[in-house]
Design a protein around this motif. Structure first.
Motif, PDB file in Angstrom:
ATOM      1  N   ASP A  46       0.849  -1.200   0.000  1.00 30.55           N
ATOM      2  CA  ASP A  46       0.000   0.000   0.000  1.00 30.55           C
ATOM      3  C   ASP A  46       0.886   1.253   0.000  1.00 30.55           C
ATOM      4  O   ASP A  46       1.729   1.416   0.885  1.00 30.55           O
ATOM      5  CB  ASP A  46      -0.897  -0.020   1.254  1.00 30.55           C
ATOM      6  CG  ASP A  46      -2.035   0.983   1.149  1.00 30.55           C
ATOM      7  OD1 ASP A  46      -1.772   2.128   0.711  1.00 30.55           O
ATOM      8  OD2 ASP A  46      -3.174   0.620   1.521  1.00 30.55           O
ATOM      9  N   PRO A  47       0.733   2.147  -0.995  1.00 22.03           N
ATOM     10  CA  PRO A  47       1.588   3.344  -1.070  1.00 22.03           C
ATOM     11  C   PRO A  47       1.419   4.276   0.130  1.00 22.03           C
ATOM     12  O   PRO A  47       2.306   5.074   0.431  1.00 22.03           O
ATOM     13  CB  PRO A  47       1.124   4.039  -2.357  1.00 22.03           C
ATOM     14  CG  PRO A  47      -0.234   3.475  -2.645  1.00 22.03           C
ATOM     15  CD  PRO A  47      -0.215   2.081  -2.111  1.00 22.03           C
ATOM     16  N   ARG A  48       0.300   4.131   0.847  1.00 17.64           N
ATOM     17  CA  ARG A  48       0.085   4.991   2.012  1.00 17.64           C
ATOM     18  C   ARG A  48       1.088   4.683   3.131  1.00 17.64           C
ATOM     19  O   ARG A  48       1.404   5.537   3.952  1.00 17.64           O
ATOM     20  CB  ARG A  48      -1.347   4.817   2.528  1.00 17.64           C
ATOM     21  CG  ARG A  48      -2.399   5.405   1.583  1.00 17.64           C
ATOM     22  CD  ARG A  48      -3.796   5.149   2.061  1.00 17.64           C
ATOM     23  NE  ARG A  48      -4.153   3.743   1.996  1.00 17.64           N
ATOM     24  CZ  ARG A  48      -5.333   3.239   2.388  1.00 17.64           C
ATOM     25  NH1 ARG A  48      -6.263   4.048   2.880  1.00 17.64           N
ATOM     26  NH2 ARG A  48      -5.589   1.960   2.291  1.00 17.64           N
ATOM     27  N   ILE A  49       1.580   3.408   3.144  1.00 16.27           N
ATOM     28  CA  ILE A  49       2.596   3.052   4.148  1.00 16.27           C
ATOM     29  C   ILE A  49       3.867   3.840   3.883  1.00 16.27           C
ATOM     30  O   ILE A  49       4.490   4.389   4.792  1.00 16.27           O
ATOM     31  CB  ILE A  49       2.877   1.535   4.115  1.00 16.27           C
ATOM     32  CG1 ILE A  49       1.673   0.774   4.685  1.00 16.27           C
ATOM     33  CG2 ILE A  49       4.124   1.208   4.927  1.00 16.27           C
ATOM     34  CD1 ILE A  49       1.861  -0.722   4.737  1.00 16.27           C
ATOM     35  N   ASP A  50       4.220   3.902   2.631  1.00 17.65           N
ATOM     36  CA  ASP A  50       5.406   4.654   2.219  1.00 17.65           C
ATOM     37  C   ASP A  50       5.270   6.114   2.634  1.00 17.65           C
ATOM     38  O   ASP A  50       6.211   6.715   3.147  1.00 17.65           O
ATOM     39  CB  ASP A  50       5.555   4.555   0.697  1.00 17.65           C
ATOM     40  CG  ASP A  50       7.019   4.470   0.314  1.00 17.65           C
ATOM     41  OD1 ASP A  50       7.752   3.743   1.027  1.00 17.65           O
ATOM     42  OD2 ASP A  50       7.407   5.134  -0.660  1.00 17.65           O
ATOM     43  N   HIS A  51       4.052   6.645   2.426  1.00 15.40           N
ATOM     44  CA  HIS A  51       3.803   8.030   2.806  1.00 15.40           C
ATOM     45  C   HIS A  51       3.978   8.207   4.312  1.00 15.40           C
ATOM     46  O   HIS A  51       4.692   9.095   4.779  1.00 15.40           O
ATOM     47  CB  HIS A  51       2.384   8.455   2.396  1.00 15.40           C
ATOM     48  CG  HIS A  51       1.996   9.773   2.974  1.00 15.40           C
ATOM     49  ND1 HIS A  51       2.137  10.977   2.310  1.00 15.40           N
ATOM     50  CD2 HIS A  51       1.487  10.095   4.210  1.00 15.40           C
ATOM     51  CE1 HIS A  51       1.741  11.965   3.091  1.00 15.40           C
ATOM     52  NE2 HIS A  51       1.328  11.449   4.254  1.00 15.40           N
ATOM     53  N   ALA A  52       3.304   7.317   5.070  1.00 16.21           N
ATOM     54  CA  ALA A  52       3.316   7.429   6.535  1.00 16.21           C
ATOM     55  C   ALA A  52       4.741   7.350   7.088  1.00 16.21           C
ATOM     56  O   ALA A  52       5.072   8.032   8.056  1.00 16.21           O
ATOM     57  CB  ALA A  52       2.448   6.339   7.148  1.00 16.21           C
ATOM     58  N   ALA A  53       5.582   6.535   6.432  1.00 14.92           N
ATOM     59  CA  ALA A  53       6.949   6.385   6.911  1.00 14.92           C
ATOM     60  C   ALA A  53       7.795   7.621   6.635  1.00 14.92           C
ATOM     61  O   ALA A  53       8.869   7.786   7.221  1.00 14.92           O
ATOM     62  CB  ALA A  53       7.592   5.161   6.265  1.00 14.92           C
ATOM     63  N   ASN A  54       7.303   8.487   5.759  1.00 16.47           N
ATOM     64  CA  ASN A  54       8.082   9.684   5.387  1.00 16.47           C
ATOM     65  C   ASN A  54       7.430  10.995   5.772  1.00 16.47           C
ATOM     66  O   ASN A  54       7.998  12.046   5.570  1.00 16.47           O
ATOM     67  CB  ASN A  54       8.326   9.693   3.874  1.00 16.47           C
ATOM     68  CG  ASN A  54       9.260   8.580   3.458  1.00 16.47           C
ATOM     69  OD1 ASN A  54      10.391   8.518   3.912  1.00 16.47           O
ATOM     70  ND2 ASN A  54       8.754   7.680   2.632  1.00 16.47           N
ATOM     71  N   CYS A  55       6.208  10.920   6.347  1.00  8.59           N
ATOM     72  CA  CYS A  55       5.477  12.136   6.676  1.00  8.59           C
ATOM     73  C   CYS A  55       5.526  12.393   8.178  1.00  8.59           C
ATOM     74  O   CYS A  55       5.162  11.525   8.974  1.00  8.59           O
ATOM     75  CB  CYS A  55       4.029  12.002   6.198  1.00  8.59           C
ATOM     76  SG  CYS A  55       2.989  13.361   6.783  1.00  8.59           S
ATOM     77  N   ALA A  56       6.012  13.580   8.532  1.00 10.60           N
ATOM     78  CA  ALA A  56       6.153  13.920   9.959  1.00 10.60           C
ATOM     79  C   ALA A  56       4.798  13.907  10.661  1.00 10.60           C
ATOM     80  O   ALA A  56       4.672  13.423  11.784  1.00 10.60           O
ATOM     81  CB  ALA A  56       6.791  15.303  10.101  1.00 10.60           C
ATOM     82  N   ASN A  57       3.788  14.420   9.976  1.00 10.97           N
ATOM     83  CA  ASN A  57       2.437  14.456  10.554  1.00 10.97           C
ATOM     84  C   ASN A  57       1.937  13.062  10.901  1.00 10.97           C
ATOM     85  O   ASN A  57       1.526  12.792  12.027  1.00 10.97           O
ATOM     86  CB  ASN A  57       1.459  15.078   9.542  1.00 10.97           C
ATOM     87  CG  ASN A  57       1.295  16.569   9.798  1.00 10.97           C
ATOM     88  OD1 ASN A  57       1.512  17.022  10.922  1.00 10.97           O
ATOM     89  ND2 ASN A  57       0.937  17.303   8.754  1.00 10.97           N
ATOM     90  N   CYS A  58       1.984  12.200   9.853  1.00 13.13           N
ATOM     91  CA  CYS A  58       1.469  10.840  10.034  1.00 13.13           C
ATOM     92  C   CYS A  58       2.266  10.101  11.086  1.00 13.13           C
ATOM     93  O   CYS A  58       1.708   9.381  11.926  1.00 13.13           O
ATOM     94  CB  CYS A  58       1.519  10.077   8.710  1.00 13.13           C
ATOM     95  SG  CYS A  58       0.378  10.763   7.493  1.00 13.13           S
ATOM     96  N   MET A  59       3.603  10.260  11.039  1.00 18.71           N
ATOM     97  CA  MET A  59       4.457   9.570  12.004  1.00 18.71           C
ATOM     98  C   MET A  59       4.109   9.972  13.428  1.00 18.71           C
ATOM     99  O   MET A  59       4.023   9.134  14.322  1.00 18.71           O
ATOM    100  CB  MET A  59       5.923   9.899  11.695  1.00 18.71           C
ATOM    101  CG  MET A  59       6.881   8.986  12.372  1.00 18.71           C
ATOM    102  SD  MET A  59       6.640   7.268  11.877  1.00 18.71           S
ATOM    103  CE  MET A  59       7.089   7.366  10.152  1.00 18.71           C
ATOM    104  N   ASN A  60       3.908  11.262  13.610  1.00 19.08           N
ATOM    105  CA  ASN A  60       3.538  11.747  14.947  1.00 19.08           C
ATOM    106  C   ASN A  60       2.224  11.127  15.415  1.00 19.08           C
ATOM    107  O   ASN A  60       2.096  10.721  16.566  1.00 19.08           O
ATOM    108  CB  ASN A  60       3.393  13.274  14.934  1.00 19.08           C
ATOM    109  CG  ASN A  60       4.690  13.932  15.391  1.00 19.08           C
ATOM    110  OD1 ASN A  60       5.396  13.374  16.231  1.00 19.08           O
ATOM    111  ND2 ASN A  60       4.988  15.095  14.835  1.00 19.08           N
ATOM    112  N   ARG A  61       1.277  11.082  14.473  1.00 16.06           N
ATOM    113  CA  ARG A  61      -0.033  10.512  14.817  1.00 16.06           C
ATOM    114  C   ARG A  61       0.115   9.040  15.227  1.00 16.06           C
ATOM    115  O   ARG A  61      -0.420   8.610  16.228  1.00 16.06           O
ATOM    116  CB  ARG A  61      -0.993  10.605  13.610  1.00 16.06           C
ATOM    117  CG  ARG A  61      -1.410  11.993  13.230  1.00 16.06           C
ATOM    118  CD  ARG A  61      -2.370  12.643  14.223  1.00 16.06           C
ATOM    119  NE  ARG A  61      -3.529  11.799  14.514  1.00 16.06           N
ATOM    120  CZ  ARG A  61      -3.992  11.596  15.735  1.00 16.06           C
ATOM    121  NH1 ARG A  61      -3.403  12.163  16.765  1.00 16.06           N
ATOM    122  NH2 ARG A  61      -5.042  10.845  15.919  1.00 16.06           N
ATOM    123  N   ILE A  62       0.886   8.286  14.407  1.00 17.66           N
ATOM    124  CA  ILE A  62       1.059   6.853  14.684  1.00 17.66           C
ATOM    125  C   ILE A  62       1.727   6.629  16.035  1.00 17.66           C
ATOM    126  O   ILE A  62       1.289   5.788  16.835  1.00 17.66           O
ATOM    127  CB  ILE A  62       1.896   6.191  13.564  1.00 17.66           C
ATOM    128  CG1 ILE A  62       1.078   6.117  12.274  1.00 17.66           C
ATOM    129  CG2 ILE A  62       2.350   4.795  13.978  1.00 17.66           C
ATOM    130  CD1 ILE A  62       1.864   5.670  11.063  1.00 17.66           C
TER     131      ILE A  62
END
Ligand SMILES: [Zn+2]
Length: 237
Positions: A58-74
């Motif tokens: 899923d390309p969203r995983i790639d995004h989450a691994a590189n996005c500060a926002n998403c990483m913080n949320r996770i």
């Protein structure tokens, strides 16, 4: 790379450490270039929980691994999940403790209850040795079903014919050599109708059901006579 798959917790922790470090470094150096839009909350929560339903391609995983926002949320979600798991584990442990405490309390009550009953009412028992031989060297005749309960016993023994008056040591032992004494006590012989008898209390609660010996030793004789004895479990009401 199986970034969000289920691994051992050690591997997860290592991955987590690596992820945090990488995330910090990237944010600090402005290197992070997430591709695509931020995925929705449900997807991020799935990542935080390491949901098996999420495809690793899923390309969203790639995004989450590189996005500060998403990483913080996770990372925030994971912290919350961990806290909930700890709380659940703590709750389970507390429930177990309550059950164990209850069981211990009950068994103590039971034991105390039984001991109280037992100490209030010792079991009366009479053993008749009148017709057994007392001559030294002679094997005592096999006794007819002599059995005592595994309880405090108020024991009366009709001593064998021709027994001497005086003090006797009465004992219940494991073997015929006086080893493994379960209980013993001194008693004076009293005569009635030409029969010598002794009475004493013996606590046989520590004895498990099985084969034992009842021994009598006269104070001046010192030779012990052993009679086979069976101890039976006390029938509880
Ligand atoms: Zn994002």
């Amino acid at each position: 790379m199986n970034l969000f798959g289920r691994e051992s917790s050690r591997a997860e922790n290592r991955f987590e450490t690596w992820l945090k470090r990488m995330h910090r470094e990237r944010v600090l150096s402005g290197e992070t270039q997430p591709t695509g839009p931020c995925p929705d909350e449900a997807f991020l929560r799935g990542l935080a929980r390491r949901a098996k339903s999420i495809s690793l391609s899923d390309p969203r995983i790639d995004h989450a691994a590189n996005c500060a926002n998403c990483m913080n949320r996770i990372l925030a979600m994971r912290q919350k999940i961990r806290a909930e798991r700890r709380k659940l584990a703590f709750g389970l442990a507390a429930a177990c403790l309550v059950v164990i405490a209850g069981m211990v309390g009950w068994s103590r009550y039971e034991m105390h209850h039984r001991q109280t009953i037992a100490s209030v009412a010792p079991v009366s028992a009479t053993v008749d040795l009148w017709n057994t031989g007392t001559y030294r060297g002679e094997q005592p005749a096999q006794l007819q079903s002599v059995s005592l309960p595994s309880a405090p016993v108020r024991l009366t023994i009709m001593l064998p014919r021709f027994s001497s008056p005086g003090q006797y040591l009465i004992a219940v032992t494991r073997d015929q050599n006086g080893n493994g004494v379960i209980a013993e006590g001194f008693a004076s012989a009293t005569a009635s109708n030409g029969q010598e008898r002794v009475s004493l209390d013996l606590d046989l609660r520590s004895a498990k059901a099985g084969e034992y010996f009842l021994s009598t030793t006269h104070e001046q004789d010192q030779a012990a006579y052993y009679y086979p004895l069976q101890i039976k479990e006390l029938a509880r009401p």
